[in-house]
Write a protein that holds these residues in place. Structure first.
Motif, PDB file in Angstrom:
ATOM      1  N   GLN A   1       9.218  -4.424  -4.210  1.00 10.88           N
ATOM      2  CA  GLN A   1      10.874  -3.787  -4.093  1.00 10.88           C
ATOM      3  C   GLN A   1      10.444  -2.197  -4.486  1.00 10.88           C
ATOM      4  N   LEU A   2      11.217  -1.394  -3.616  1.00 11.36           N
ATOM      5  CA  LEU A   2      11.320   0.017  -3.900  1.00 11.36           C
ATOM      6  C   LEU A   2      13.044   0.412  -4.214  1.00 11.36           C
ATOM      7  N   SER A   3      13.232   1.127  -5.083  1.00 11.39           N
ATOM      8  CA  SER A   3      14.403   1.862  -5.387  1.00 11.39           C
ATOM      9  C   SER A   3      14.601   3.139  -5.309  1.00 11.39           C
ATOM     10  N   ARG A   4      15.517   3.858  -4.741  1.00 13.89           N
ATOM     11  CA  ARG A   4      15.501   5.265  -4.548  1.00 13.89           C
ATOM     12  C   ARG A   4      16.120   5.654  -5.909  1.00 13.89           C
ATOM     13  N   VAL A   5      15.701   6.503  -7.076  1.00 13.85           N
ATOM     14  CA  VAL A   5      16.317   6.728  -8.216  1.00 13.85           C
ATOM     15  C   VAL A   5      17.005   8.174  -8.133  1.00 13.85           C
ATOM     16  N   GLY A   6      16.202   8.985  -7.448  1.00 13.66           N
ATOM     17  CA  GLY A   6      16.863  10.242  -7.249  1.00 13.66           C
ATOM     18  C   GLY A   6      16.255  11.407  -7.994  1.00 13.66           C
ATOM     19  N   GLY A   7      16.164  12.520  -7.712  1.00 12.05           N
ATOM     20  CA  GLY A   7      15.460  13.675  -8.555  1.00 12.05           C
ATOM     21  C   GLY A   7      13.792  13.796  -8.432  1.00 12.05           C
ATOM     22  N   GLY A   8      13.645  13.305  -7.020  1.00 12.39           N
ATOM     23  CA  GLY A   8      12.183  13.033  -6.953  1.00 12.39           C
ATOM     24  C   GLY A   8      11.710  12.009  -7.296  1.00 12.39           C
ATOM     25  N   LEU A   9      12.195  10.858  -7.751  1.00 12.54           N
ATOM     26  CA  LEU A   9      11.855   9.563  -8.489  1.00 12.54           C
ATOM     27  C   LEU A   9      12.182   8.214  -7.758  1.00 12.54           C
ATOM     28  N   ALA A  10      11.185   7.470  -7.526  1.00 11.68           N
ATOM     29  CA  ALA A  10      11.458   6.056  -7.087  1.00 11.68           C
ATOM     30  C   ALA A  10      10.888   5.107  -8.134  1.00 11.68           C
ATOM     31  N   TYR A  11      11.474   3.850  -7.857  1.00  8.97           N
ATOM     32  CA  TYR A  11      11.123   2.795  -8.807  1.00  8.97           C
ATOM     33  C   TYR A  11      10.428   1.792  -7.972  1.00  8.97           C
ATOM     34  N   LEU A  12       9.533   1.110  -8.659  1.00  3.77           N
ATOM     35  CA  LEU A  12       8.694   0.120  -7.845  1.00  3.77           C
ATOM     36  C   LEU A  12       8.773  -1.084  -8.714  1.00  3.77           C
ATOM     37  N   GLY A  13       9.029  -2.281  -8.318  1.00  5.10           N
ATOM     38  CA  GLY A  13       9.132  -3.528  -9.004  1.00  5.10           C
ATOM     39  C   GLY A  13       8.906  -4.912  -8.174  1.00  5.10           C
ATOM     40  N   LEU A  14       8.648  -5.899  -8.753  1.00  5.68           N
ATOM     41  CA  LEU A  14       8.610  -7.135  -8.097  1.00  5.68           C
ATOM     42  C   LEU A  14       7.519  -6.903  -7.275  1.00  5.68           C
ATOM     43  N   LEU A  15       6.346  -6.404  -7.591  1.00  3.78           N
ATOM     44  CA  LEU A  15       5.021  -6.312  -6.783  1.00  3.78           C
ATOM     45  C   LEU A  15       4.612  -7.779  -6.605  1.00  3.78           C
ATOM     46  N   THR A  16       4.329  -8.515  -5.770  1.00  6.47           N
ATOM     47  CA  THR A  16       4.018  -9.942  -5.994  1.00  6.47           C
ATOM     48  C   THR A  16       2.998 -10.131  -4.788  1.00  6.47           C
ATOM     49  N   VAL A  17       1.796 -10.785  -5.144  1.00  6.58           N
ATOM     50  CA  VAL A  17       0.844 -11.406  -4.315  1.00  6.58           C
ATOM     51  C   VAL A  17       1.062 -12.802  -4.425  1.00  6.58           C
ATOM     52  N   ASP A  18       0.636 -13.651  -3.366  1.00  3.90           N
ATOM     53  CA  ASP A  18       0.519 -15.071  -3.457  1.00  3.90           C
ATOM     54  C   ASP A  18      -0.622 -15.128  -4.352  1.00  3.90           C
TER      55      ASP A  18
ATOM     56  N   HIS B   1       1.185   1.555   0.472  1.00  5.82           N
ATOM     57  CA  HIS B   1       2.292   1.479   1.365  1.00  5.82           C
ATOM     58  C   HIS B   1       3.398   2.089   0.894  1.00  5.82           C
ATOM     59  N   SER B   2       3.834   1.533  -0.431  1.00  3.65           N
ATOM     60  CA  SER B   2       5.237   1.898  -1.276  1.00  3.65           C
ATOM     61  C   SER B   2       5.063   3.594  -1.417  1.00  3.65           C
ATOM     62  N   GLU B   3       3.803   3.927  -1.899  1.00  5.07           N
ATOM     63  CA  GLU B   3       3.847   5.259  -2.275  1.00  5.07           C
ATOM     64  C   GLU B   3       4.100   6.297  -1.090  1.00  5.07           C
ATOM     65  N   ASP B   4       3.237   5.845  -0.059  1.00  3.07           N
ATOM     66  CA  ASP B   4       3.304   6.462   1.202  1.00  3.07           C
ATOM     67  C   ASP B   4       4.758   6.536   1.790  1.00  3.07           C
ATOM     68  N   TYR B   5       5.462   5.349   1.639  1.00  5.82           N
ATOM     69  CA  TYR B   5       6.633   5.327   2.246  1.00  5.82           C
ATOM     70  C   TYR B   5       7.753   6.037   1.221  1.00  5.82           C
ATOM     71  N   VAL B   6       7.750   5.958  -0.007  1.00  6.80           N
ATOM     72  CA  VAL B   6       8.814   6.868  -0.896  1.00  6.80           C
ATOM     73  C   VAL B   6       8.656   8.433  -0.612  1.00  6.80           C
TER      74      VAL B   6
ATOM     75  N   THR C   1       7.138   9.843   2.170  1.00  8.12           N
ATOM     76  CA  THR C   1       7.543  10.427   3.440  1.00  8.12           C
ATOM     77  C   THR C   1       9.075  10.289   3.691  1.00  8.12           C
ATOM     78  N   ASN C   2       9.499   9.277   3.045  1.00  8.75           N
ATOM     79  CA  ASN C   2      10.957   8.819   3.453  1.00  8.75           C
ATOM     80  C   ASN C   2      12.142   9.299   2.564  1.00  8.75           C
ATOM     81  N   TRP C   3      11.789   9.287   1.306  1.00  3.78           N
ATOM     82  CA  TRP C   3      12.609   9.615   0.078  1.00  3.78           C
ATOM     83  C   TRP C   3      12.379  10.927  -0.266  1.00  3.78           C
ATOM     84  N   GLN C   4      11.407  11.322   0.085  1.00  4.04           N
ATOM     85  CA  GLN C   4      10.769  12.742  -0.621  1.00  4.04           C
ATOM     86  C   GLN C   4      10.501  12.482  -2.007  1.00  4.04           C
ATOM     87  N   SER C   5      10.043  11.644  -2.533  1.00  7.83           N
ATOM     88  CA  SER C   5       9.693  11.070  -3.951  1.00  7.83           C
ATOM     89  C   SER C   5       8.590  11.754  -4.311  1.00  7.83           C
ATOM     90  N   GLU C   6       8.525  12.330  -5.554  1.00  8.63           N
ATOM     91  CA  GLU C   6       7.357  13.173  -6.079  1.00  8.63           C
ATOM     92  C   GLU C   6       6.530  12.155  -7.021  1.00  8.63           C
TER      93      GLU C   6
END
Length: 172
Positions: free
Chosen positions: A73-90, A105-110, A112-117
């Protein structure tokens, strides 16, 4: 491994995967479970549907051979911050590198797409092996702790009153 965004039709399979990795006997097949600290559920279908419907949140699914192998799970927090949760592997495929792939993948996504730092997560402080796993991937303890939602059964049934979350952060 294929990555795609979760949709409403994935909710039941997502819920099954998450519960199998975090709770009960099936979770104990993997090393990242919380079954010794918490009983009850890890999440519910209603919460997963709300994440999928929220424009500031998403769930990435990892699939291979038409089987759901992991999610995050990824959440856009704002102010250059994203939150990562529910990292799940079978639990049946843990220790095979999928967790690292989901993190990257999550770090690249946020970035590139959310301009998170930076990306932040919370981990139950008693889960020292899991915290060490994230530290090996560049996440650092911030020194901040957040309360566990004791009494809210949506997040499980704690087996101790000492649960709280350690905050970890990584500059990306």
């Amino acid at each position: 491994m294929n990555f795609r965004l979760a949709e409403d039709g994935d909710i039941d399979r997502l819920h099954t995967l998450i519960e199998s990795a975090y709770r009960g006997e099936s979770a104990k097949r993997g090393w990242t479970h919380e079954a010794d600290l918490l009983g009850g559920q890890r999440t519910d279908r209603k919460s997963l549907k709300a994440i999928v419907a929220d424009p500031d949140q998403l769930i990435w699914i990892a699939e291979s051979e038409e089987k759901l192998r992991g999610c995050v799970q990824l959440s856009r927090v704002g102010g250059g911050l994203a939150y990562l949760g529910l990292l799940t592997v079978d639990p049946g495929v843990q220790a095979g590198g999928l967790g690292k792939l989901l993190l990257a993948h999550s770090e690249d996504y946020v970035r590139t797409n959310w301009q998170s730092e930076a990306i932040e997560m919370t981990v139950i402080k008693q889960r020292v092996e899991l915290i060490a796993y994230y530290e090996r991937r560049g996440y650092q303890r911030t020194g901040e702790y957040r309360p566990f939602p004791h009494g809210d059964t949506r997040f499980g049934l704690p087996k101790t009153k000492l649960l709280e979350f350690a905050v970890l952060r990584k500059q990306i």
